[in-house]
Design an enzyme around this catalytic site. Structure first.
Site, PDB file in Angstrom:
ATOM      1  N   SER A 101      46.536 -24.815 -31.359  1.00  0.00           N
ATOM      2  CA  SER A 101      45.769 -24.202 -32.432  1.00  0.00           C
ATOM      3  C   SER A 101      44.343 -23.897 -31.950  1.00  0.00           C
ATOM      4  O   SER A 101      44.174 -23.173 -30.966  1.00  0.00           O
ATOM      5  CB  SER A 101      45.784 -25.120 -33.658  1.00  0.00           C
ATOM      6  N   HIS A 242      53.323 -25.576 -38.403  1.00  0.00           N
ATOM      7  CA  HIS A 242      52.187 -25.393 -37.499  1.00  0.00           C
ATOM      8  C   HIS A 242      52.042 -26.568 -36.535  1.00  0.00           C
ATOM      9  O   HIS A 242      51.598 -26.405 -35.404  1.00  0.00           O
ATOM     10  CB  HIS A 242      50.914 -25.221 -38.330  1.00  0.00           C
TER      11      HIS A 242
END
Length: 270
Positions: A101, A242
């Site tokens: 990320s 995620h």
């Protein structure tokens, strides 16, 4: 002189966390954390990863042993600090980057800084849950969200245990850190390069249930990373959201994949 060297060494150890030192390791794997993350998760990879790899996890300002330091909001300053800490440990070893990320963007900018200033590149760059920066990834302005909305955001993205999201004391400490890190991404403006900036292979890992769920759009959204390098580009979709890498099977896949890639990459370099 000795005091200055010691101070610099201590500073480097603040920025890089290596829990499991392996003097005979062939490769250094440098791991970059997600928004709101610390160094511990990736530093622990060093215990159960191929013996050829020594893992160093980046510790950003404002957390863990750097708790008293102010948050940084400039990704280029962060990269410069990381490079200063990295140089002593990568000069005599092949090395690779893994970022998740926000960590993917910091890893990328760090790689650019290394190449531009020192003519050094990671053997391979592994990126996770991060669309190419020129695709202008959407980052919510957490400063405009209520605490309840931030909680909902954390639940959607995954990665944070539900009991912590419901813990007021945890949120009081965590939300300012998360906001500061999210601001780094919002400030990071990167245009599609006219030519490749790096020359080594890039591999992206993405969760099948990440916030962008359409398979075709998902791949396109992430494939912009291929414009960054003249090396090979590859994408692996793994089950999960995620924070798909929190699943042990996915984490083991990534660690094994990295080890195999580095072994093959090192052979190609000779």
């Amino acid at each position: 002189m000795e005091t200055a060297v010691y101070a610099k060494s201590t500073r480097n150890e603040k920025v890089l966390n290596c829990l499991y030192q392996k003097p005979d390791a062939v490769f250094k794997l440098i791991c970059f954390p997600w928004a709101g993350g610390g160094s511990i998760h990736f530093a622990k990879w060093g215990q159960k990863i191929n013996g050829l790899l020594e893992v160093h996890a980046v510790r950003l300002a404002g957390r863990e042993t750097r708790l008293e330091e102010p948050f940084s909001d400039d990704i280029y300053q962060i990269a410069e600090e990381i490079v200063t800490a990295l140089l002593p440990i990568i000069r005599d070893k092949a090395f690779a980057f893994f970022g998740h990320s926000l960590g993917s963007y910091i890893a990328f900018v760090t790689a650019l800084h290394l190449k531009e200033k020192y003519k050094m590149e990671p053997l391979h760059i592994f990126l996770s849950s991060a669309p190419a920066p020129q695709s202008r990834p959407q980052v919510p302005d957490l400063n405009k969200l209520s605490e309840e909305q931030v909680r909902d955001h954390l639940l959607i993205f995954g990665g944070t245990p539900k009991h912590l999201i419901e813990d007021q004391d945890f949120l009081k400490q965590y939300i300012p850190l998360l906001k500061a890190d999210a601001h780094i991404v919002k400030k990071f403006i990167f245009n599609k390069p006219s030519k490749a900036l790096l020359s080594r292979d890039i591999t992206c890992f993405i969760g099948s249930e990440d916030t962008i769920k359409d398979i075709e759009d998902n791949v396109v959204y992430f494939s912009g990373w291929k414009d960054i390098t003249s090396g090979k580009f590859d994408v692996h979709k793994l089950p999960g959201d995620h924070f798909y890498l929190m699943e042990p099977d996915n984490e083991n896949f990534i660690k094994n994949y990295i080890a195999k890639c580095l072994e093959l990459s090192s052979l190609d370099c000779f």
